[in-house]
Motif scaffolding. Structure first.
Motif, mmCIF file in Angstrom:
data_model
loop_
_atom_site.group_PDB
_atom_site.id
_atom_site.type_symbol
_atom_site.label_atom_id
_atom_site.label_comp_id
_atom_site.label_asym_id
_atom_site.label_seq_id
_atom_site.Cartn_x
_atom_site.Cartn_y
_atom_site.Cartn_z
ATOM 1 N N LEU A 111 -21.264 9.410 2.149
ATOM 2 C CA LEU A 111 -20.239 10.209 1.467
ATOM 3 C C LEU A 111 -19.010 9.334 1.229
ATOM 4 C CD1 LEU A 111 -20.068 13.229 0.586
ATOM 5 C CD2 LEU A 111 -18.702 13.617 2.636
ATOM 6 N N PRO A 112 -19.030 8.499 0.201
ATOM 7 C CA PRO A 112 -17.920 7.569 -0.052
ATOM 8 C C PRO A 112 -16.614 8.311 -0.308
ATOM 9 C CG PRO A 112 -19.849 7.010 -1.370
ATOM 10 C CD PRO A 112 -20.117 8.356 -0.796
ATOM 11 N N THR A 113 -15.560 7.831 0.335
ATOM 12 C CA THR A 113 -14.246 8.457 0.184
ATOM 13 C C THR A 113 -13.206 7.412 -0.194
ATOM 14 O OG1 THR A 113 -13.986 8.229 2.592
ATOM 15 C CG2 THR A 113 -14.639 10.398 1.737
ATOM 16 N N ALA A 114 -12.127 7.883 -0.802
ATOM 17 C CA ALA A 114 -11.063 6.986 -1.236
ATOM 18 C C ALA A 114 -9.725 7.723 -1.202
ATOM 19 C CB ALA A 114 -11.349 6.461 -2.644
ATOM 20 N N LEU A 115 -8.654 6.967 -1.366
ATOM 21 C CA LEU A 115 -7.304 7.518 -1.360
ATOM 22 C C LEU A 115 -6.553 7.137 -2.626
ATOM 23 C CD1 LEU A 115 -6.014 6.707 2.252
ATOM 24 C CD2 LEU A 115 -6.794 8.922 1.409
ATOM 25 N N ASP A 116 -5.585 7.970 -2.986
ATOM 26 C CA ASP A 116 -4.657 7.647 -4.067
ATOM 27 C C ASP A 116 -3.251 7.990 -3.582
ATOM 28 O OD1 ASP A 116 -3.647 6.879 -6.489
ATOM 29 O OD2 ASP A 116 -4.096 8.763 -7.504
ATOM 30 N N LEU A 117 -2.897 7.408 -2.434
ATOM 31 C CA LEU A 117 -1.628 7.741 -1.796
ATOM 32 C C LEU A 117 -0.654 6.572 -1.759
ATOM 33 C CD1 LEU A 117 -2.995 9.665 1.339
ATOM 34 C CD2 LEU A 117 -2.080 10.669 -0.752
ATOM 35 N N ARG A 118 -1.140 5.366 -1.946
ATOM 36 C CA ARG A 118 -0.291 4.189 -1.804
ATOM 37 C C ARG A 118 0.805 4.148 -2.865
ATOM 38 N NH1 ARG A 118 -4.683 -0.725 -0.878
ATOM 39 N NH2 ARG A 118 -5.338 -0.144 1.233
ATOM 40 N N PRO A 119 1.980 3.650 -2.501
ATOM 41 C CA PRO A 119 3.031 3.480 -3.517
ATOM 42 C C PRO A 119 2.606 2.445 -4.550
ATOM 43 C CG PRO A 119 3.642 2.409 -1.455
ATOM 44 C CD PRO A 119 2.409 3.213 -1.166
ATOM 45 N N TYR A 120 3.104 2.613 -5.758
ATOM 46 C CA TYR A 120 2.727 1.689 -6.833
ATOM 47 C C TYR A 120 3.154 0.264 -6.501
ATOM 48 C CZ TYR A 120 2.501 -0.486 -11.435
ATOM 49 O OH TYR A 120 2.223 -1.336 -12.470
ATOM 50 N N TRP A 121 4.313 0.112 -5.865
ATOM 51 C CA TRP A 121 4.808 -1.208 -5.510
ATOM 52 C C TRP A 121 5.618 -1.107 -4.224
ATOM 53 C CZ3 TRP A 121 4.119 -6.112 -5.787
ATOM 54 C CH2 TRP A 121 5.140 -7.024 -5.493
ATOM 55 N N VAL A 122 5.496 -2.114 -3.371
ATOM 56 C CA VAL A 122 6.272 -2.173 -2.130
ATOM 57 C C VAL A 122 7.376 -3.204 -2.336
ATOM 58 C CG1 VAL A 122 6.227 -2.624 0.340
ATOM 59 C CG2 VAL A 122 4.239 -1.584 -0.773
ATOM 60 N N PRO A 123 8.610 -2.764 -2.560
ATOM 61 C CA PRO A 123 9.693 -3.714 -2.835
ATOM 62 C C PRO A 123 10.154 -4.443 -1.577
ATOM 63 C CG PRO A 123 10.565 -1.493 -2.716
ATOM 64 C CD PRO A 123 9.068 -1.375 -2.569
ATOM 65 N N GLY A 124 10.840 -5.544 -1.784
ATOM 66 C CA GLY A 124 11.423 -6.278 -0.677
ATOM 67 C C GLY A 124 10.758 -7.623 -0.455
ATOM 68 N N SER A 125 11.531 -8.554 0.119
ATOM 69 C CA SER A 125 11.006 -9.883 0.431
ATOM 70 C C SER A 125 10.938 -10.134 1.925
ATOM 71 C CB SER A 125 11.898 -10.954 -0.228
ATOM 72 O OG SER A 125 13.247 -10.832 0.225
ATOM 73 N N ASP A 126 11.225 -9.110 2.721
ATOM 74 C CA ASP A 126 11.173 -9.259 4.170
ATOM 75 C C ASP A 126 9.724 -9.317 4.643
ATOM 76 O OD1 ASP A 126 10.531 -6.192 5.201
ATOM 77 O OD2 ASP A 126 11.666 -6.274 3.322
ATOM 78 N N ILE A 127 9.540 -9.671 5.899
ATOM 79 C CA ILE A 127 8.200 -9.870 6.455
ATOM 80 C C ILE A 127 7.384 -8.591 6.420
ATOM 81 C CG2 ILE A 127 9.063 -9.472 8.796
ATOM 82 C CD1 ILE A 127 6.152 -11.790 7.743
ATOM 83 N N PHE A 128 8.022 -7.445 6.625
ATOM 84 C CA PHE A 128 7.287 -6.183 6.665
ATOM 85 C C PHE A 128 6.726 -5.828 5.294
ATOM 86 C CE2 PHE A 128 10.635 -5.981 9.911
ATOM 87 C CZ PHE A 128 9.847 -5.884 11.047
ATOM 88 N N ALA A 129 7.537 -5.987 4.280
ATOM 89 C CA ALA A 129 7.076 -5.698 2.917
ATOM 90 C C ALA A 129 5.956 -6.653 2.517
ATOM 91 C CB ALA A 129 8.235 -5.792 1.929
#
Length: 218
Positions: A101-119
């Protein structure tokens, strides 16, 4: 009585299973069906995105081998197998769910801004891990299964190890929260991952109890 190869080579068994799991998981990732079921609920939309959640999310990758090897070296061998067998069984069941039963998501933000390590780490995660094969969440299943092992094993009754139980609980909750804060999983994936962990724990507990009379008679 001569012990089986599995009992005599726990590290080899873990290595073989890791190869099996990673091979199947990457195969499923590379062969995503065109018609995957999108997993979503209204609660997902209320949870904000948080890039700092990558810290507990990636801590999961270290926590699993740490706990397995810690129990292998410090605890009775029964405690190690009591964690290892339901853990690997549940991961195999999850792989079977992804295949059937293949599943998927469409929840991720289009872009993750920032140049820090977390982004940057979040962007790396999104590039390397597709938003597919999500239900049930293996991150959540493994975390709950590991937490149960900390509260089951008597070695953590010792005063010098007692702190590891609440620490494991905090880490478990943090990892579970990170899966939805990073939009890696839906709340549905989280619930089913936790239910799978509790169901397998109950099943193995029942199996242990059924074998006790046989051990005593022997």
């Amino acid at each position: 009585m001569k012990r089986s190869w599995l009992a005599r080579h726990p590290v080899g068994f873990m290595a073989l299973y890791s190869i099996f799991y990673l091979s199947v998981f990457h195969y499923l990732e590379a062969n995503v069906p065109l018609r995957s079921i999108l997993v979503h609920c209204r609660l997902d939309d209320l949870i904000p995105f948080c890039k700092y959640a990558v810290i507990p999310y990636f801590a999961w990758f270290a926590w699993i081998p740490f706990t397995l090897f810690y129990l292998l070296w410090k605890a009775p061998r029964e405690d190690f197998w009591r964690l290892c067998l339901p853990l690997f069984s549940g991961m195999t069941i999850a792989l079977a769910c992804y295949a059937v039963l293949p599943t998927a998501l469409d929840l991720r933000p289009y872009w993750v801004p920032g140049s820090d390590i977390f982004a940057r780490v979040v962007r790396f995660l999104y590039r390397t891990d597709t938003a597919t094969n999500v239900c049930p969440s293996i991150h959540v299943f493994n975390s709950v299964t590991l937490l149960l092992a900390y509260y089951r094993s008597r070695i953590f009754d010792a005063p010098r190890r007692r702190w590891m139980r609440p620490a494991a609980a905090v880490l478990c909750v943090s990892i579970v929260c990170s899966t939805v804060l990073l939009k890696q999983h839906s709340c549905i994936d989280v619930a089913l991952g936790a239910l799978l962990a509790l169901a397998l724990d109950s099943a193995f507990t029942a199996l242990e109890r059924s074998q006790l009379p046989q051990v005593r008679r022997a």
